[in-house]
Design a protein around this motif. Structure first.
Motif, PDB file in Angstrom:
ATOM      1  N   UNK A 123       0.522  -1.275  -0.202  1.00 17.24           N
ATOM      2  CA  UNK A 123      -0.055  -0.405   0.205  1.00 17.24           C
ATOM      3  C   UNK A 123       0.705   1.142  -0.264  1.00 17.24           C
ATOM      4  N   UNK A 124       2.249   1.105   0.605  1.00 19.28           N
ATOM      5  CA  UNK A 124       3.050   2.296   0.152  1.00 19.28           C
ATOM      6  C   UNK A 124       4.397   2.043  -0.130  1.00 19.28           C
ATOM      7  N   UNK A 125       4.487   1.588  -0.500  1.00 25.35           N
ATOM      8  CA  UNK A 125       6.073   1.462  -1.400  1.00 25.35           C
ATOM      9  C   UNK A 125       7.283   1.724  -0.047  1.00 25.35           C
ATOM     10  N   UNK A 126       6.504   1.591   0.809  1.00 25.66           N
ATOM     11  CA  UNK A 126       7.978   1.281   2.215  1.00 25.66           C
ATOM     12  C   UNK A 126       7.689   0.194   2.611  1.00 25.66           C
ATOM     13  N   UNK A 127       9.045  -0.435   3.640  1.00 24.07           N
ATOM     14  CA  UNK A 127       8.573  -1.304   3.923  1.00 24.07           C
ATOM     15  C   UNK A 127       8.453  -1.423   4.798  1.00 24.07           C
ATOM     16  N   UNK A 128       7.624  -2.315   5.662  1.00 27.60           N
ATOM     17  CA  UNK A 128       6.949  -2.025   7.202  1.00 27.60           C
ATOM     18  C   UNK A 128       7.761  -1.950   8.061  1.00 27.60           C
ATOM     19  N   UNK A 129       8.628  -2.113   8.219  1.00 29.16           N
ATOM     20  CA  UNK A 129       9.722  -2.022   9.378  1.00 29.16           C
ATOM     21  C   UNK A 129       9.931  -0.468   9.882  1.00 29.16           C
ATOM     22  N   UNK A 130       9.477   0.300   8.580  1.00 25.25           N
ATOM     23  CA  UNK A 130      10.288   1.700   8.519  1.00 25.25           C
ATOM     24  C   UNK A 130       9.095   2.691   9.903  1.00 25.25           C
ATOM     25  N   UNK A 131       8.083   1.396   9.693  1.00 27.56           N
ATOM     26  CA  UNK A 131       6.363   2.573  10.481  1.00 27.56           C
ATOM     27  C   UNK A 131       6.941   2.334  12.166  1.00 27.56           C
ATOM     28  N   UNK A 132       8.020   1.699  12.271  1.00 28.81           N
ATOM     29  CA  UNK A 132       8.083   0.767  13.367  1.00 28.81           C
ATOM     30  C   UNK A 132       8.723   1.981  14.365  1.00 28.81           C
ATOM     31  N   UNK A 133       8.352   2.519  15.567  1.00 28.50           N
ATOM     32  CA  UNK A 133       9.369   3.168  16.573  1.00 28.50           C
ATOM     33  C   UNK A 133       9.046   4.101  16.969  1.00 28.50           C
ATOM     34  N   UNK A 134       7.897   4.640  15.873  1.00 29.27           N
ATOM     35  CA  UNK A 134       7.421   5.970  15.888  1.00 29.27           C
ATOM     36  C   UNK A 134       6.980   6.414  16.940  1.00 29.27           C
ATOM     37  N   UNK A 135       6.350   7.588  17.377  1.00 32.01           N
ATOM     38  CA  UNK A 135       6.327   8.403  18.949  1.00 32.01           C
ATOM     39  C   UNK A 135       4.814   7.815  18.825  1.00 32.01           C
ATOM     40  N   UNK A 136       4.757   7.393  20.104  1.00 34.77           N
ATOM     41  CA  UNK A 136       3.050   7.278  19.741  1.00 34.77           C
ATOM     42  C   UNK A 136       2.530   7.949  21.205  1.00 34.77           C
ATOM     43  N   UNK A 137       0.605   7.969  21.502  1.00 36.64           N
ATOM     44  CA  UNK A 137      -0.132   8.519  21.836  1.00 36.64           C
ATOM     45  C   UNK A 137       0.212   8.031  23.352  1.00 36.64           C
ATOM     46  N   UNK A 138       0.716   8.928  24.619  1.00 31.01           N
ATOM     47  CA  UNK A 138       0.528   8.538  26.134  1.00 31.01           C
ATOM     48  C   UNK A 138      -1.187   8.323  25.900  1.00 31.01           C
ATOM     49  N   UNK A 139      -1.276   7.265  27.350  1.00 24.49           N
ATOM     50  CA  UNK A 139      -2.097   6.908  27.924  1.00 24.49           C
ATOM     51  C   UNK A 139      -3.069   7.934  28.628  1.00 24.49           C
ATOM     52  N   UNK A 140      -4.012   7.520  29.039  1.00 25.44           N
ATOM     53  CA  UNK A 140      -4.417   8.538  30.220  1.00 25.44           C
ATOM     54  C   UNK A 140      -4.914   8.187  31.171  1.00 25.44           C
ATOM     55  N   UNK A 141      -3.775   7.224  31.773  1.00 23.84           N
ATOM     56  CA  UNK A 141      -3.647   5.960  32.780  1.00 23.84           C
ATOM     57  C   UNK A 141      -2.949   5.552  33.600  1.00 23.84           C
ATOM     58  N   UNK A 142      -2.648   4.607  34.438  1.00 24.60           N
ATOM     59  CA  UNK A 142      -1.266   4.147  34.434  1.00 24.60           C
ATOM     60  C   UNK A 142      -1.497   3.221  33.958  1.00 24.60           C
ATOM     61  N   UNK A 143      -0.512   1.875  34.573  1.00 23.07           N
ATOM     62  CA  UNK A 143      -0.696   0.568  33.728  1.00 23.07           C
ATOM     63  C   UNK A 143       0.139  -0.124  34.939  1.00 23.07           C
ATOM     64  N   UNK A 144      -0.197  -1.391  35.708  1.00 21.88           N
ATOM     65  CA  UNK A 144       0.084  -2.051  36.942  1.00 21.88           C
ATOM     66  C   UNK A 144       0.363  -3.696  35.873  1.00 21.88           C
ATOM     67  N   UNK A 145       1.342  -3.818  35.707  1.00 29.15           N
ATOM     68  CA  UNK A 145       1.340  -5.286  35.424  1.00 29.15           C
ATOM     69  C   UNK A 145       2.355  -6.245  35.698  1.00 29.15           C
ATOM     70  N   UNK A 146       1.325  -7.145  36.761  1.00 32.44           N
ATOM     71  CA  UNK A 146       0.972  -8.913  36.833  1.00 32.44           C
ATOM     72  C   UNK A 146       2.078 -10.192  35.851  1.00 32.44           C
ATOM     73  N   UNK A 147       2.735 -10.489  35.867  1.00 36.67           N
ATOM     74  CA  UNK A 147       3.470 -11.984  34.868  1.00 36.67           C
ATOM     75  C   UNK A 147       3.250 -12.813  35.713  1.00 36.67           C
ATOM     76  N   UNK A 148       2.464 -13.850  35.668  1.00 34.92           N
ATOM     77  CA  UNK A 148       2.560 -15.151  35.508  1.00 34.92           C
ATOM     78  C   UNK A 148       3.708 -15.861  34.712  1.00 34.92           C
TER      79      UNK A 148
END
Length: 309
Positions: A173-198
């Motif tokens: 669709x873009x004529x560009x590598x998929x990887x070229x779109x990775x790592x761009x600035x993302x929106x901040x979330x309006x909540x905190x995140x606490x992650x527990x892994x089992x």
């Protein structure tokens, strides 16, 4: 409530580790609701093979994003991200804490970290790619990805048709590598995140996986797969537990071998899950046998810290 802010408590870990029961206990303790981030559980036609919560578990706590779509729907991780953020906006009006649980790393990251912005892909491109996969197999698509985006080719799970087709769709669709779109600035979330892994030792994880597969077969997974054979080319059904039984139902494998393959491929899936989750340094890892009370106490202690105030 312990925290004056809004906190999304994420429970993650490999398949069959006990996330569902723990998430229900946590949600009941905090009198809140559960968001499912298991992309296999979205589809109402796939109940047994995706280990959706039982009717008794559903009755204990309100759940969202389980069996809310059809296998015939086109549903992307972007659709999921937008829908969950809208749901969280509503849930946080009445709750300071919401629980999210699942084993799909990409979908969890979409909610907690945001997706990289990608160009729109014409549905016709995706249809063409799916037709190529059906007629010529994944090897052709893998080779195309290697040519147009060698960087992503080295990182992606090449056995996952969703990921390969998604990347190729963006490339075309873009004529560009998929990887070229990775790592761009993302929106901040309006909540905190606490992650527990089992976590558990690998032999224990494998033992639990084998037991779960046997239980699924006893529940009628073979008949569920039989009912879905006419739709086996759909993206939603390119998943462990169904692909193997389709091979059996087509006479390619005997049932014993197909079940052994489900167990083997689920073990591989669990290994990939852990590899993904362990990239996140914010995860608080706890033994799967720690017990609900200890996990809840850990969450309470974290919520009392400045980070979540």
């Amino acid at each position: 409530m312990i925290s004056t802010g809004k906190v999304l408590v994420c429970i993650l870990g490999p398949t069959a580790i006990g996330k569902t029961a723990l998430s229900i206990a946590i949600a009941k303790h905090f009198a809140t609701e559960i968001i499912s981030a298991d992309s296999r559980q979205f589809y109402k036609e796939m109940a047994i093979g995706t280990a959706v919560p039982s009717k008794e578990e559903f009755a204990q706590v309100p759940h969202h994003f389980i069996q809310h779509r059809s296998i015939h729907d086109h549903y992307t991780v972007g659709n999921f991200e937008r829908a969950v953020l809208n749901t969280l906006k509503q849930l946080f009006k009445d709750n300071n804490i919401v629980v999210m649980v699942g084993g799909s790393g990409l979908y969890i990251d979409a909610v907690t970290k945001g997706l990289d912005p990608f160009p729109q892909v014409d549905p016709k491109i995706r249809t063409q790619l799916n037709q190529t996969r059906a007629k010529e197999g994944m090897k052709v698509l893998q080779e195309e990805l290697k040519q147009v985006d060698p960087d992503y080719f080295e990182k992606v799970d090449l056995a996952n048709p969703h990921r390969v087709i998604r990347a190729l769709g963006v490339c075309r669709a873009s004529g560009k590598p998929y990887s070229s779109f990775l790592g761009q600035k993302k929106d901040q979330r309006p909540f905190k995140i606490l992650t527990i892994g089992l976590i558990a030792e690998r032999p224990e994880i494998y033992k639990r996986i084998n037991s779960r597969v046997d239980h699924m077969m006893e529940q009628g997974l073979l008949e569920e797969a039989r009912s879905l054979v006419p739709f086996k080319e759909l993206n939603a059904l390119q998943t462990v537990g169904y692909k193997e039984l389709f091979n059996h139902l087509e006479g390619k494998w005997d049932l014993e071998f197909a079940v052994a393959e489900i167990k083997k491929n689920t073990r591989r899936f669990a290994k990939r899950q852990l590899t993904w989750f362990k990239k996140d340094p914010a995860v608080i890892w706890m033994d799967f046998e720690a017990g609900e009370e200890k996990v809840i106490e850990t969450i309470k202690k974290q919520l009392k810290t400045e980070s979540y105030g």
